[in-house]
Motif scaffolding. Structure first.
Motif, PDB file in Angstrom:
ATOM      1  N   LEU A 121      45.467  40.333  48.280  1.00  0.00           N
ATOM      2  CA  LEU A 121      46.789  39.808  47.883  1.00  0.00           C
ATOM      3  C   LEU A 121      46.794  39.557  46.266  1.00  0.00           C
ATOM      4  N   GLU A 122      45.596  39.005  45.950  1.00  0.00           N
ATOM      5  CA  GLU A 122      45.568  38.584  44.535  1.00  0.00           C
ATOM      6  C   GLU A 122      45.382  40.179  43.772  1.00  0.00           C
ATOM      7  N   ILE A 123      44.721  40.956  44.159  1.00  0.00           N
ATOM      8  CA  ILE A 123      44.451  42.354  43.733  1.00  0.00           C
ATOM      9  C   ILE A 123      45.938  42.757  43.562  1.00  0.00           C
ATOM     10  N   ALA A 124      46.755  42.885  44.373  1.00  0.00           N
ATOM     11  CA  ALA A 124      48.070  43.457  44.467  1.00  0.00           C
ATOM     12  C   ALA A 124      48.809  42.799  43.121  1.00  0.00           C
ATOM     13  N   THR A 125      48.530  41.648  42.594  1.00  0.00           N
ATOM     14  CA  THR A 125      49.197  41.066  41.444  1.00  0.00           C
ATOM     15  C   THR A 125      48.672  41.964  40.266  1.00  0.00           C
ATOM     16  N   ALA A 178      45.690  45.218  53.451  1.00  0.00           N
ATOM     17  CA  ALA A 178      45.231  46.701  52.842  1.00  0.00           C
ATOM     18  C   ALA A 178      46.311  47.647  53.149  1.00  0.00           C
ATOM     19  N   GLN A 179      46.968  47.641  54.325  1.00  0.00           N
ATOM     20  CA  GLN A 179      47.887  48.774  54.393  1.00  0.00           C
ATOM     21  C   GLN A 179      49.127  48.228  53.661  1.00  0.00           C
ATOM     22  N   GLN A 180      49.484  47.078  53.708  1.00  0.00           N
ATOM     23  CA  GLN A 180      50.660  46.595  53.306  1.00  0.00           C
ATOM     24  C   GLN A 180      50.573  46.476  51.641  1.00  0.00           C
ATOM     25  N   ILE A 181      49.465  46.444  51.078  1.00  0.00           N
ATOM     26  CA  ILE A 181      49.451  46.670  49.607  1.00  0.00           C
ATOM     27  C   ILE A 181      49.080  47.971  49.301  1.00  0.00           C
ATOM     28  N   GLY A 182      49.078  48.949  50.146  1.00  0.00           N
ATOM     29  CA  GLY A 182      49.279  50.498  49.894  1.00  0.00           C
ATOM     30  C   GLY A 182      47.534  50.898  49.383  1.00  0.00           C
ATOM     31  N   PRO A 226      36.970  36.772  56.719  1.00  0.00           N
ATOM     32  CA  PRO A 226      38.372  37.421  56.706  1.00  0.00           C
ATOM     33  C   PRO A 226      39.551  36.910  55.902  1.00  0.00           C
ATOM     34  N   LYS A 227      39.716  35.549  56.094  1.00  0.00           N
ATOM     35  CA  LYS A 227      40.620  34.866  55.527  1.00  0.00           C
ATOM     36  C   LYS A 227      40.665  34.916  54.032  1.00  0.00           C
TER      37      LYS A 227
END
Length: 162
Positions: A103-107, A133-137, A95-96
């Protein structure tokens, strides 16, 4: 969106698949899941920072490189990522690592239009992963609830007419 619809939309005739946490060890799920994609003749990229090749597939070190290649219509290594409609990703990481990878994907620019599905295999996610997952939409694309592609993948391929 129901889990059935999410599983259907994970698959597509012009899709690139990626396995984050792919492994060369036949006893690990990272090997078994990659093997499932290969045996179903689906274009799959193993993601692993330490390996060069797994099951005859050229390994890419990180998922963001794959998303950037798809976003810029470039091929990456031996993979024909220049012509696909997006990437569906299976996670087999702790999970970590899954959270950090999200978070990398969201960049990556336009990641929301490139990522078509996130399949969190059992053991690869916890509440923090779902929150990220929610946070990055991307929570609408998440398949979890202990769904395993080895069990539900065929159904998804059939519903996507593959």
């Amino acid at each position: 969106m129901s889990m059935k619809l999410k599983i259907k939309s994970f698959f597509g005739s012009n899709r690139q698949y990626a396995v984050v946490g792919a492994s060369n060890n036949p006893s690990k799920f990272g090997y078994k899941i990659l093997s499932w994609y290969v045996s179903h003749k689906l274009p799959v990229i193993p993601i692993n920072p330490k390996e060069q090749e797994i099951l005859g597939q050229a390994v890419v070190n990180n998922i963001t490189a794959v998303l950037q290649a798809v976003g810029s219509k470039q091929d990456i290594s031996t993979h024909k990522t220049s012509t696909v409609d997006g990437v569906s990703i299976s996670f087999l990481t702790p999970p970590k690592i899954t959270s950090a990878t999200l978070l990398e994907i969201a960049t990556v620019p336009d990641y929301k239009s490139i990522v078509k599905g996130l399949w969190f295999q059992p053991g690869s996610y916890d509440q923090e992963v779902l929150d990220v997952a929610q946070q990055i939409g991307l929570s609408d694309l998440v398949i979890q609830e202990d769904e395993c592609i080895l069990v539900r993948g065929e159904e998804g391929m059939v519903s996507a007419n593959l």
